[in-house]
Design a protein around this motif. Sequence first.
Motif, short mmCIF file in Angstrom:
data_model
loop_
_atom_site.label_atom_id
_atom_site.label_comp_id
_atom_site.label_asym_id
_atom_site.label_seq_id
_atom_site.Cartn_x
_atom_site.Cartn_y
_atom_site.Cartn_z
N LEU A 96 0.71 -1.20 -0.15
CA LEU A 96 0.02 -0.02 -0.06
C LEU A 96 0.87 1.35 -0.02
O LEU A 96 0.35 2.31 -0.35
N TYR A 97 1.93 0.99 0.60
CA TYR A 97 2.96 2.40 0.53
C TYR A 97 4.19 2.04 -0.33
O TYR A 97 4.77 1.11 -0.53
N THR A 98 4.74 3.48 -1.03
CA THR A 98 5.84 3.38 -1.63
C THR A 98 7.00 3.40 -0.59
O THR A 98 6.85 3.63 0.54
N ARG A 99 8.28 3.39 -1.29
CA ARG A 99 9.26 3.67 -0.17
C ARG A 99 9.29 4.87 0.59
O ARG A 99 9.71 4.97 1.63
N ASP A 100 8.64 5.86 0.04
CA ASP A 100 8.63 7.11 0.86
C ASP A 100 7.46 7.11 1.70
O ASP A 100 7.07 8.35 2.07
N ARG A 101 7.02 6.09 2.03
CA ARG A 101 5.73 6.00 2.65
C ARG A 101 4.52 6.80 2.16
O ARG A 101 3.61 7.66 3.06
N VAL A 115 -1.55 -4.66 -2.96
CA VAL A 115 -1.71 -3.82 -3.99
C VAL A 115 -0.22 -3.50 -4.86
O VAL A 115 0.69 -3.61 -4.40
N ARG A 116 -0.51 -3.71 -6.04
CA ARG A 116 0.94 -3.87 -6.88
C ARG A 116 0.83 -2.52 -7.62
O ARG A 116 0.12 -2.09 -8.40
N SER A 117 2.11 -2.12 -7.50
CA SER A 117 2.43 -0.75 -8.13
C SER A 117 3.72 -1.07 -9.29
O SER A 117 4.34 -1.92 -8.95
N VAL A 118 3.70 -0.30 -10.20
CA VAL A 118 4.96 -0.18 -11.11
C VAL A 118 5.55 1.05 -11.26
O VAL A 118 4.66 1.94 -11.46
N GLY A 119 6.87 1.50 -10.77
CA GLY A 119 7.28 2.91 -11.00
C GLY A 119 6.54 3.92 -10.29
O GLY A 119 6.25 4.88 -10.70
N GLY A 120 5.92 3.31 -9.09
CA GLY A 120 5.05 4.34 -8.08
C GLY A 120 3.78 4.34 -8.55
O GLY A 120 2.68 5.14 -7.88
#
Length: 419
Positions: A111-116, A209-214
């Motif tokens: 659910l979160y990117t590396r930047d939270r 939740v799957r994301s690609v490139g944010g």
Amino acid sequence: MTSNPRVVVIGAGPAGVTLARHLGELGTPALVVGDEEHRPYNRVLLAEVLAGRYGPEVTALPAPAGLLRGRVAGIDRAGRTVRCADGSVIAYDTLVLATGSNAVLPPLRGLYTRDRELPEGVHAFRTMDDCLGLSKAVRPGVRAVVIGGGLLGVSAARALAVRGAQVVLAQQSERLMERQLDPAASALVRRHLEGLGVEVHTECRVRDVRSVGGAVRSVELADGYALGADLVVLACGVRPRVGLAREAGLDVGKGVVVDDELRTSDPHIRAIGDCAQHADRVYGLAAPALEQAGVLAALLAGDGTARYTGTRALTRLTLTGITGITGPKGPLRGPDTPFDLAAFGETDPRPGDDVVQLADATRGTYRKVVVRDDRLVGGVLVGELGTVGALARAWEGAEPLPSDGGPLLHLLTHDGGAR
Ligand SMILES: Cc1cc2nc3c(=O)[nH]c(=O)nc-3n(C[C@H](O)[C@H](O)[C@H](O)COP(=O)(O)OP(=O)(O)OC[C@H]3O[C@@H](n4cnc5c(N)ncnc54)[C@H](O)[C@@H]3O)c2cc1C
């Protein structure tokens, strides 16, 4: 307290703004500190904005005279001051917490990117910013997944479908809006959404939740099935915003605990609206927030007899978006009402309760009331709200019903004159 106490209100939502307006009318001005960029607005109308039915300006609430934009970061109870995030300090005689609630963000993997941060395309549905972000992203054909099939999820799914998105609604429990509706009414809501092309999945748990490139690409269900997604709406409930109160050492349960004078465990601090817990209850609804604001205004303006003893609110929604709550003075109605719904109290009867139901499958209407002993304890109306005024009066008045045997049917078939 002085005769003209300095009242500082934290939060410029409906509760805080209504309190300040009443206080202004009563000659006791207040300073309201609100952290949202937009001028105060009625959150209840956001689904209508998302559906494209209203522009954001329609939701504006009259801004109070003393409105300061900023975030309160701490309360010094001993010094009776609040500290804002920009370092400024404001003194109070009476402090009012009207901090509302936050959207619950479910514990999903990815659910979160590396930047939270939430990945691009993933939105909560609580604020005007959430609504405008979603509105900007939705286009005909966009694949949207709404997580949560309660009141917010249903209205978000409806609004996105109206805007031409391909919507999948994932609801963890076995039916939609189970907190407000009985199974028959839930089924009609489902039928209505499906009629708009929404794919409804019940007993369906989202895991990932799957994301690609944010940017979000898909959500994965507990059974491993992946749903492609350009947009994801998190509609998994709300939680009272109690961080400030907790850090200040106030008594906090689910919300900030208040008594009938809306006083917290500190006599100089009151709480109203979504953030308050009164008689073990956190409402999360507009009608109690506004009622509490009215009672507190009276108290702070010197009416020592004013008390808040609870709200018996009837939830009424129109599924182009939710249009609000009705009380005895009548509902807030939009210009067109394609799918109306009202629900209150206990819609599932206990053994021994009297129930009257009228259903018309062709017209998609359904009406039901539940009576215990001689009191109306709950009801639900779908598609046909002609009797909502009479029901609201019987429900909110909590008067015994006449015992001649006819009142139940009467409640379902006659409006009694006014709505
Ligand atoms: C899409 C949607 C539809 C809804 N539909 C309905 C409906 O049909 N019927 C119904 O009854 N209710 C509905 N609700 C719920 C209703 O909006 C809330 O009950 C109502 O907004 C509560 O008002 P409030 O002022 O207590 O809190 P809020 O509206 O949450 O306002 C609190 C404000 O305080 C601000 N704040 C918080 N902390 C700070 C701080 N430290 N410093 C400064 N400011 C701060 C917040 O940013 C916010 O602006 C809906 C909600 C949503 C999101």
